[in-house]
Design a protein around this motif. Structure first.
Motif, PDB file in Angstrom:
ATOM      1  N   LEU A  96       0.604  -1.198   0.088  1.00  0.00           N
ATOM      2  CA  LEU A  96      -0.006   0.067  -0.088  1.00  0.00           C
ATOM      3  C   LEU A  96       0.788   1.133   0.024  1.00  0.00           C
ATOM      4  O   LEU A  96       0.503   2.240  -0.654  1.00  0.00           O
ATOM      5  CB  LEU A  96      -0.837  -0.138   1.150  1.00  0.00           C
ATOM      6  N   THR A  97       1.985   1.264   0.653  1.00  0.00           N
ATOM      7  CA  THR A  97       2.791   2.294   0.593  1.00  0.00           C
ATOM      8  C   THR A  97       3.454   2.552  -0.596  1.00  0.00           C
ATOM      9  O   THR A  97       3.545   3.694  -1.230  1.00  0.00           O
ATOM     10  CB  THR A  97       4.212   2.021   1.633  1.00  0.00           C
ATOM     11  N   ILE A  98       3.776   1.442  -1.380  1.00  0.00           N
ATOM     12  CA  ILE A  98       4.185   1.532  -2.712  1.00  0.00           C
ATOM     13  C   ILE A  98       3.226   2.408  -3.488  1.00  0.00           C
ATOM     14  O   ILE A  98       3.134   3.032  -4.438  1.00  0.00           O
ATOM     15  CB  ILE A  98       4.901   0.372  -3.203  1.00  0.00           C
ATOM     16  N   GLY A 107       7.702   4.028  13.348  1.00  0.00           N
ATOM     17  CA  GLY A 107       6.735   4.114  14.257  1.00  0.00           C
ATOM     18  C   GLY A 107       6.423   2.605  14.736  1.00  0.00           C
ATOM     19  O   GLY A 107       6.188   2.348  15.874  1.00  0.00           O
ATOM     20  N   ILE A 108       6.261   1.863  13.649  1.00  0.00           N
ATOM     21  CA  ILE A 108       6.211   0.327  13.475  1.00  0.00           C
ATOM     22  C   ILE A 108       7.223  -0.202  14.494  1.00  0.00           C
ATOM     23  O   ILE A 108       7.218  -1.083  15.460  1.00  0.00           O
ATOM     24  CB  ILE A 108       5.890  -0.499  12.511  1.00  0.00           C
ATOM     25  N   ALA A 109       8.563   0.233  14.395  1.00  0.00           N
ATOM     26  CA  ALA A 109       9.698  -0.351  15.174  1.00  0.00           C
ATOM     27  C   ALA A 109       9.439  -0.097  16.428  1.00  0.00           C
ATOM     28  O   ALA A 109       9.745  -0.706  17.488  1.00  0.00           O
ATOM     29  CB  ALA A 109      10.876   0.008  14.449  1.00  0.00           C
ATOM     30  N   THR A 110       9.117   1.091  17.008  1.00  0.00           N
ATOM     31  CA  THR A 110       8.959   1.712  18.140  1.00  0.00           C
ATOM     32  C   THR A 110       7.643   0.796  18.914  1.00  0.00           C
ATOM     33  O   THR A 110       8.040   0.379  20.047  1.00  0.00           O
ATOM     34  CB  THR A 110       8.726   3.064  18.201  1.00  0.00           C
ATOM     35  N   ARG A 148       7.579  11.231   5.678  1.00  0.00           N
ATOM     36  CA  ARG A 148       6.551  10.414   6.313  1.00  0.00           C
ATOM     37  C   ARG A 148       6.505   9.144   6.007  1.00  0.00           C
ATOM     38  O   ARG A 148       6.353   8.390   6.889  1.00  0.00           O
ATOM     39  CB  ARG A 148       5.149  11.028   5.424  1.00  0.00           C
ATOM     40  N   LYS A 149       6.804   8.677   4.838  1.00  0.00           N
ATOM     41  CA  LYS A 149       6.781   6.992   4.479  1.00  0.00           C
ATOM     42  C   LYS A 149       7.851   6.419   5.356  1.00  0.00           C
ATOM     43  O   LYS A 149       7.423   5.569   6.139  1.00  0.00           O
ATOM     44  CB  LYS A 149       7.263   6.878   3.004  1.00  0.00           C
ATOM     45  N   PRO A 150       9.244   6.787   5.517  1.00  0.00           N
ATOM     46  CA  PRO A 150       9.948   5.971   6.283  1.00  0.00           C
ATOM     47  C   PRO A 150       9.726   6.203   7.805  1.00  0.00           C
ATOM     48  O   PRO A 150       9.639   5.324   8.789  1.00  0.00           O
ATOM     49  CB  PRO A 150      11.451   6.366   6.342  1.00  0.00           C
ATOM     50  N   PHE A 161       7.832  16.131  -0.771  1.00  0.00           N
ATOM     51  CA  PHE A 161       8.925  15.935  -0.224  1.00  0.00           C
ATOM     52  C   PHE A 161       8.615  15.227   1.118  1.00  0.00           C
ATOM     53  O   PHE A 161       9.169  14.244   1.420  1.00  0.00           O
ATOM     54  CB  PHE A 161       9.940  17.101  -0.160  1.00  0.00           C
ATOM     55  N   ILE A 162       7.710  16.045   1.866  1.00  0.00           N
ATOM     56  CA  ILE A 162       7.417  15.444   3.214  1.00  0.00           C
ATOM     57  C   ILE A 162       6.732  14.265   3.057  1.00  0.00           C
ATOM     58  O   ILE A 162       6.953  13.371   3.916  1.00  0.00           O
ATOM     59  CB  ILE A 162       6.543  16.645   3.722  1.00  0.00           C
ATOM     60  N   GLY A 163       6.003  13.973   1.925  1.00  0.00           N
ATOM     61  CA  GLY A 163       5.216  12.784   1.923  1.00  0.00           C
ATOM     62  C   GLY A 163       6.078  11.529   1.590  1.00  0.00           C
ATOM     63  O   GLY A 163       5.873  10.512   2.354  1.00  0.00           O
ATOM     64  N   PHE A 164       7.148  11.877   0.595  1.00  0.00           N
ATOM     65  CA  PHE A 164       7.993  10.602   0.203  1.00  0.00           C
ATOM     66  C   PHE A 164       8.964  10.302   1.006  1.00  0.00           C
ATOM     67  O   PHE A 164       9.385   9.297   1.516  1.00  0.00           O
ATOM     68  CB  PHE A 164       8.156  10.826  -1.213  1.00  0.00           C
ATOM     69  N   ILE A 165       9.768  11.554   1.365  1.00  0.00           N
ATOM     70  CA  ILE A 165      10.905  11.561   1.995  1.00  0.00           C
ATOM     71  C   ILE A 165      10.908  11.423   3.499  1.00  0.00           C
ATOM     72  O   ILE A 165      11.708  10.773   4.149  1.00  0.00           O
ATOM     73  CB  ILE A 165      11.908  12.586   1.543  1.00  0.00           C
TER      74      ILE A 165
END
Length: 145
Positions: free
Chosen positions: A40-42, A77-80, A70-72, A64-68
């Motif tokens: 879904l991210t892709i 957040g999941i790792a946290t 927000r996505k990472p 820029f904010i969305g791809f560079i």
């Protein structure tokens, strides 16, 4: 010179391997939920890029904010949440924060994809639009609390 190039290439390959292994470990492994979110991210990136082409703002700050950024940040957040799940003080709750985070991100990515496709001229059945509207409203209420 050939040996230097081969050594450099070998070093880069090993670095990518170990960074990938560390990343996969940090997010709790690759399961069905992560696969869905990754795809879904892709798809969101592709539809967002197509929308930006249509609106003629490919090099905008939002792109820029969305791809560079927000996505990472989604995967950080999941790792946290996965690390919190492993913490001893969290053992008494019967819910996985990682799964909650992934589920929320799947909903957000799905909504974003539908919004991008709508702006590209794709029409959806009203039942899908209603379900997404309810989910988005529910997520927006949770954010404001």
């Amino acid at each position: 010179m050939k040996d230097i190039f081969e050594n450099l290439l070998n070093y880069i390959q090993n670095s990518i391997f170990w960074l990938s292994a560390g990343f996969i470990s940090a997010i709790g492994g690759i399961d069905g939920d992560i696969r869905v979110l990754f795809y879904l991210t892709i798809i969101d990136c592709i539809t967002g890029f197509l929308k930006a082409i249509k609106e003629r703002n490919v090099l905008s700050k939002n792109m820029f904010i969305g791809f560079i950024i927000r996505k990472p940040a989604i995967y950080l957040g999941i790792a946290t949440m996965y690390q919190l799940d492993k913490a001893s003080f969290m053992k008494d709750i019967n819910i996985s924060l990682r799964v909650c985070m992934i589920t929320g991100c799947i909903i957000m990515e799905s909504i974003s994809i539908m919004e991008n496709l709508t702006k590209l001229g794709i029409k959806f059945p009203s039942i899908i639009e209603n379900i997404l509207a309810v989910k988005k409203e529910s997520l927006d209420k949770d954010k404001s609390k």
